[in-house]
Motif scaffolding. Structure first.
Motif, PDB file in Angstrom:
ATOM      1  N   ASN A 151       0.752  -1.359  -0.099  1.00 47.54           N
ATOM      2  CA  ASN A 151       0.019   0.042  -0.093  1.00 47.54           C
ATOM      3  C   ASN A 151       0.942   1.411  -0.010  1.00 47.54           C
ATOM      4  N   LEU A 204       3.045   4.362   0.360  1.00 45.03           N
ATOM      5  CA  LEU A 204       4.487   4.916  -0.433  1.00 45.03           C
ATOM      6  C   LEU A 204       5.110   3.616  -0.973  1.00 45.03           C
ATOM      7  N   ASP A 233       4.876  -7.424   2.152  1.00 44.27           N
ATOM      8  CA  ASP A 233       3.813  -6.400   3.001  1.00 44.27           C
ATOM      9  C   ASP A 233       3.119  -7.824   3.779  1.00 44.27           C
ATOM     10  N   LEU A 234       2.850  -7.164   5.089  1.00 41.89           N
ATOM     11  CA  LEU A 234       2.349  -8.238   5.960  1.00 41.89           C
ATOM     12  C   LEU A 234       0.736  -8.181   5.535  1.00 41.89           C
ATOM     13  N   ASN A 268       6.362 -10.644   8.299  1.00 40.02           N
ATOM     14  CA  ASN A 268       6.206  -9.486   9.484  1.00 40.02           C
ATOM     15  C   ASN A 268       7.575  -9.159   9.640  1.00 40.02           C
ATOM     16  N   VAL A 269       8.021  -7.668   9.489  1.00 35.06           N
ATOM     17  CA  VAL A 269       9.299  -7.456   9.956  1.00 35.06           C
ATOM     18  C   VAL A 269       9.889  -7.469  11.132  1.00 35.06           C
ATOM     19  N   ASN A 283      10.251   0.486   4.889  1.00 32.55           N
ATOM     20  CA  ASN A 283       9.310   1.489   4.915  1.00 32.55           C
ATOM     21  C   ASN A 283       8.082   0.930   5.547  1.00 32.55           C
ATOM     22  N   THR A 329      12.856   4.923   6.663  1.00 32.41           N
ATOM     23  CA  THR A 329      11.761   5.631   6.775  1.00 32.41           C
ATOM     24  C   THR A 329      11.494   6.372   7.932  1.00 32.41           C
ATOM     25  N   SER A 330      11.746   7.701   8.095  1.00 27.13           N
ATOM     26  CA  SER A 330      11.608   8.618   9.066  1.00 27.13           C
ATOM     27  C   SER A 330      10.167   9.161   8.930  1.00 27.13           C
ATOM     28  N   TYR A 372       5.378   6.767  17.926  1.00 34.44           N
ATOM     29  CA  TYR A 372       5.937   6.880  16.687  1.00 34.44           C
ATOM     30  C   TYR A 372       7.120   7.694  16.400  1.00 34.44           C
ATOM     31  N   LYS A 387      10.714   6.594  14.998  1.00 34.69           N
ATOM     32  CA  LYS A 387      10.916   7.329  13.565  1.00 34.69           C
ATOM     33  C   LYS A 387      12.437   8.013  13.918  1.00 34.69           C
ATOM     34  N   PRO A 425       9.042  11.539   4.565  1.00 32.09           N
ATOM     35  CA  PRO A 425       7.928  11.614   3.526  1.00 32.09           C
ATOM     36  C   PRO A 425       6.770  12.313   4.283  1.00 32.09           C
ATOM     37  N   ALA A 476       2.798  12.228   2.678  1.00 29.94           N
ATOM     38  CA  ALA A 476       2.079  11.939   1.546  1.00 29.94           C
ATOM     39  C   ALA A 476       0.551  11.428   1.947  1.00 29.94           C
ATOM     40  N   THR A 534      -2.062   8.997   2.226  1.00 32.89           N
ATOM     41  CA  THR A 534      -1.989   7.263   2.067  1.00 32.89           C
ATOM     42  C   THR A 534      -3.177   6.957   3.290  1.00 32.89           C
ATOM     43  N   ARG A 535      -3.332   5.914   3.444  1.00 27.92           N
ATOM     44  CA  ARG A 535      -4.219   5.563   4.683  1.00 27.92           C
ATOM     45  C   ARG A 535      -3.740   6.283   5.881  1.00 27.92           C
ATOM     46  N   THR A 557      -2.393   8.899   6.407  1.00 29.59           N
ATOM     47  CA  THR A 557      -2.711  10.306   6.727  1.00 29.59           C
ATOM     48  C   THR A 557      -4.088  10.952   6.587  1.00 29.59           C
TER      49      THR A 557
END
Ligand code: NAD
Length: 307
Positions: free
Chosen positions: A17, A19, A38-39, A73-74, A100, A150-151, A165, A169, A195, A197, A199-200, A202
Motif C-alpha cells: 500500500n 508509499l 507486505d504483512l 512480518n518485519v 518502509n 523511513t523516518s 511513533y 522514527k 515523507p 503523502a 495514504t491511509r 494520513t
C-alpha cells in the motif's frame, strides 16, 4: 542522466500500500527486480493478508518487470531472514533495502498503553533492524548496498499523539548514523526519507481533499529513488512531500566553556543564550567529535597542550 536499476535487486517492506507500493512500482519500472514485502494488516498492525503485495507484483509483471511477493512480518527476525533467503535464491544478491513498513497507534502519552508503544517500536525500529541485519553481510560481501530508513517529521520535530511513533522514527535516524559509518568502506550507503503523502496513514489527519490531491506518493518516490541509486550520497535525511524536497540536518552549537570552579547549574543557566548561539555551529560527523570539541576547549582554557 537517467537513473536506472537494471541488474539490481531491491527489497521494499510494506510495499502493498501507500508509499511502499509506489516505491516498488518505480524501482521495478526502472529495471530493478523487487521483493514486494507486505504483512497486509490494518493501519494499527492487526490482521494479515497477502492480497496487497500480490496485486503490486501482478502490476509489475504486467509492465514487464520482475517481482516476488513476500508476506513476512518485519517484526519477526525469522520471517525476515526467510524473505532475504528467498531473494537470494531467486536472484543471488540484494542491492537495495527500503525500510518502509509501518503502523500507527496514535494516542496522547497520558492515554497510551505500553503495548501500543512497544508494537510501534517493534515494527518501525526492530523491523528495520531485522532487515538491515539480514542484508548486511550480503551487502558487505558485494561491496555495494543502498539502505533507506523511513523516518517522519513526527520523529524529527514531534507530533501530538505520536510519542511512540515519533520515538521510533527518530531511532531510525540513529540507526542510519552508525550504519553509515560502519558501511562506508563496503560501499554501503545508508540514508533516511522523511515523507509526507496522502495514504491511509494520513487520510484522517488532512481532511481537505485538495491538499491530499497534491500530496501524491509518486512525488515522494522520486526522492526515494535518489536515495537508493548508485549516485546516492550517504547519511542524508531527505524530506519530501507534494513536490517539495528538502534536507533535515542536526547541528551542535559551539557552546561555552566553564572552568572547574564555575561549573554550577546557575552558571550553565546564565550561559544559556550564549551556549545556544548558532554562530560557529557544526554538523558533527561522528560522536567522538563532540568529546574532542569539549576537551579541546577545556585544554585550551587550562593551557594544556594535547599535541
Ligand atoms: P500505509 O499504511 O499505506 O503502508 C504501510 C504498509 O506497511 C502497509 O501496507 C502495511 O500492511 C505494511 N506493514 C505494516 N506492518 C508491517 C509489518 N510488520 N511487516 C510488513 N509490512 C507491514 O502507510 P504509508 O503512509 O505508505 O507509510 C509508509 C511509511 O512512511 C511508514 O513507515 C510511515 O511511518 C512513513 N511515513 C508516512 C507518512 C505519510 O505522510 N504517509 C509520513 C511520514 C512517514
Amino acid at each position: 542522466m537517467s537513473i536506472r536499476f537494471d541488474g539490481r535487486v531491491a527489497i521494499v517492506t510494506g510495499a502493498g500500500n501507500g508509499l511502499g507500493r509506489t516505491h516498488a512500482l518505480a524501482l521495478a519500472g526502472r529495471g530493478a527486480k523487487v521483493v514486494v514485502n507486505d504483512l497486509g494488516g490494518a493501519r494499527d498492525g492487526s490482521g494479515r493478508s497477502s492480497a496487497a503485495a500480490e496485486e503490486v507484483v501482478a502490476l509489475i509483471r504486467e509492465q514487464g518487470g520482475e517481482a516476488i511477493a513476500n508476506g513476512a512480518n518485519v517484526a519477526s527476525p525469522e520471517e525476515v531472514s526467510a524473505m532475504v533467503a528467498e531473494a537470494m535464491d531467486a536472484w543471488g544478491r540484494v542491492d537495495i533495502l527500503v525500510n518502509n513498513a509501518g503502523i500507527l497507534r496514535d494516542k496522547s502519552f497520558a492515554k497510551m498503553e505500553l503495548e501500543d508503544f512497544r508494537a510501534v517500536m517493534e515494527v518501525h525500529v526492530m523491523g528495520a533492524v531485522h532487515c538491515c541485519k539480514a542484508v548486511w553481510e550480503i551487502m558487505r560481501q558485494q561491496q555495494y548496498g543502498r539502505i533507506v530508513m523511513t523516518s517522519s517529521s513526527s520523529g524529527l520535530y514531534g507530533n501530538f499523539g505520536q510519542a511512540n511513533y515519533g520515538a521510533a522514527k527518530m531511532a531510525l535516524v540513529g540507526l542510519m548514523n552508525t550504519l553509515h559509518l560502519e558501511g562506508a568502506k563496503y560501499g554501503i550507503h545508508t540514508n533516511t526519507l522523511a515523507p509526507t503523502a496522502a495514504t491511509r496513514m494520513t487520510e484522517d489527519i488532512i481532511p481537505d481533499p485538495r491538499v491530499l490531491d497534491l500530496m501524491t506518493p509518486e512525488s515522494v518516490t522520486a526522492g526515494l529513488l535518489v536515495l537508493c541509486c548508485e549516485q546516492a550520497r550517504s547519511r542524508q535525511i531527505l524530506c519530501a512531500g507534494a513536490g517539495g524536497y528538502a534536507q533535515a540536518r542536526i547541528y551542535e552549537t559551539d557552546g561555552i566553556y566553564l572552568a572547574p570552579e564555575q561549573q554550577t547549574p546557575e552558571n550553565v543557566l546564565a550561559g544559556w543564550e550564549e551556549l545556544s548561539s548558532s554562530q560557529g555551529q557544526k554538523e558533527l560527523l561522528v560522536g567522538g567529535e563532540q568529546t574532542m570539541k569539549f576537551v579541546a576547549k577545556a585544554a585550551a582554557a587550562l593551557g594544556i597542550s594535547l599535541g
